[in-house]
Design a protein around this motif. Sequence first.
Motif, short mmCIF file in Angstrom:
data_model
loop_
_atom_site.label_atom_id
_atom_site.label_comp_id
_atom_site.label_asym_id
_atom_site.label_seq_id
_atom_site.Cartn_x
_atom_site.Cartn_y
_atom_site.Cartn_z
N TRP A 136 0.83 -1.19 0.00
CA TRP A 136 0.00 0.00 0.00
C TRP A 136 0.87 1.25 0.00
N TYR A 137 0.47 2.26 -0.78
CA TYR A 137 1.12 3.56 -0.78
C TYR A 137 0.10 4.61 -0.34
N ASP A 138 0.53 5.43 0.61
CA ASP A 138 -0.30 6.50 1.15
C ASP A 138 -0.06 7.75 0.30
N ILE A 139 -1.08 8.15 -0.46
CA ILE A 139 -0.94 9.26 -1.40
C ILE A 139 -1.77 10.45 -0.93
N ARG A 140 -1.20 11.62 -1.02
CA ARG A 140 -1.92 12.87 -0.79
C ARG A 140 -1.69 13.79 -1.98
#
Length: 658
Positions: free
Chosen positions: A154-158
């Motif tokens: 999982w990659y946390d993107i903003r």
Amino acid sequence: MVKHHRRPSLALLLAGTLVGTLVSVTASASAAAADFTGDFDTTAPGAVPAGWSVSGGGGDATAQDVPGTVDRALRLKDTSTGAPVTVGTSFPSTSSAVDTGFRLRAAQTSATVGVHLDGAQGHNVTVALSADGRLYTYDGTRRVDLGAYAADRWYDIRVVAHPSTATAEVYVDGERRAAQLDFRTSATALDGLRAGVSTADTGTAWVDDVRIVTESAPQGWPYLGSIAPRTAQQVGSSNLLVGAETLDRGYTDYQAFGPYLGRLGATGVRLQGGWAKTEQTKGVYDWAWLDRIVDDARRQGLKPWLQLSYGNGAYTGGGGSGLGGKLPSSAEALAGWDAWVTAAVKRYKGRVAQWEVWNEPNLAGIPVADYTDFYVRTASLVRAEQPNAVIFGQEAGIDVPYAQDFLTRLSQQGEAGLLSGISYHPYNADPDNPWTYQQVAKLQALIAQYAPGGVVRQGENGVPSRPGSYGALGDLDWTELSQSKWILRRLVNDLGRDISTSVFSISDLHYSSKINSKGLLQTNTDKSIRYAKPSFYAVQSVASLLDSTVKPLPDYSWSSSSSTPLTVRAFAKRDTGRQLVGFWSASGKPSENTVRTSTDLTFRGGDFTDPVLVDLRTGAVNDIPADHWSVQGDTYTFTGMPLYDSPVLIADRSAITL
């Protein structure tokens, strides 16, 4: 992984407009005060989430349980090389800034998967996983590489998009990877979110925890950019610390949150030494766990502050090995304690300069006479190995009588020289409560009287990001929005008074009975990091601006047209004198909205050449138009300043980096 069922507040908008969420999409302004979820937990497996539509014909997009976990997310499955699969949701068209967070995962590195913020002309901002294993975005038509990605991670993107300037910023796992990106297509408004797998590829991707919120700015005030986050190494020195407590009891996982430490920008980290974890068999020390933490924190530019705390059940009378635990009491246990303290200081004296003796002895019901004797015993051992060590005594809740008794006894024993300062834990729902700083002033006076040269430090304080949390203030309703406001108000208050201050904590803490959600990072129940909360990015802004290159101006003279109480905290650059002045509505516990009012401010003794407006919560920087400020001598008047219960700065542009 089991995800937390929570009630994020990120769908609340400044102007009473609701941005679409994963569960439903509505334009009803009256719904803005409701609770929303940004995940797919309540969508039945195999169903298309309400408010979302699927197109493209190349496969399907439905809620599914993620293999090998008990997590549910939106799965895109493309089985065709001749057609794409796309899933999207719409929200009311807005020209305000749109702050979007989501998690993205691919089952392979051989398919192109994109997530897009859209306007009327198509894709405006894209974050994608390429078919050659790269994470990327666009600056106009130019592809911008953001680094490699791995399958099944999982990659946390903003993504923060600004239609007013047609630009955007992209963050990955709490790190700003790109800024001032031009939109891909011309647009003055955004109205939707889309995710898809490309036409030519087959593959599977997952999207989860979509969070969309608009953030308005004063009409006609040009957006200049956002505060550039700085790592701890880049900051170098500041009064800002972060807590990484409870690793000794396994309530958090350093391997999970460790990469975020340096990115936050705090330059110190509070750790607990863990006698019971280190010496599980009498006389046998295993330092490997603590070595890894201390060395990695130092590598990232943080200075460890190590607490010598809690007992050890391996010894009869070994004291309590957790929160509220008693001191070791038997002769054997005290000898074991002495040996462990000596060994710890000998091992870490080249890596750790600051120590603390025990945690919250007053709340644990430890008599002050016993704590004083124990402090002298422990601090003497520390100084014997490390003569220049900085050693803090400890108490919680700003218990002035306890501190006074401790200092009096220490002085009577002729041991005040063993004390470098006192650390306090001031949990209060109102971060501006005058009582807190009245008590701090009393502690400072006591230190000056009994241990001249000593300091008073705020060593542990925070609030939850959701209701029903474990620990202090957990009985109140909190959200990620009110948490971020509260943390900012306390930090700027403390730093504006030249108080060394710590944020509790970097990561949510998993106590045996309940989660303590005071972390800056949201976690899964296996303690891995789910995403960086808004408070993480807010603290990044503080860390970037209010470092050791600025000094507080405690006697700053100001006035306001506001009919409600304000807090104002002023700072100046040490080299140029240019100022940064924070102000906010001191309205008690932070609210769950971001509605601004307008106020006029006058600063006497000001120093600005090119003032700009900085919202620490969002990181946004806007120009202050010439007709909204004036100067006569060193008196500056600012009119129509946006005011709410979260710190906003009027700062000289030379004092900030975009």
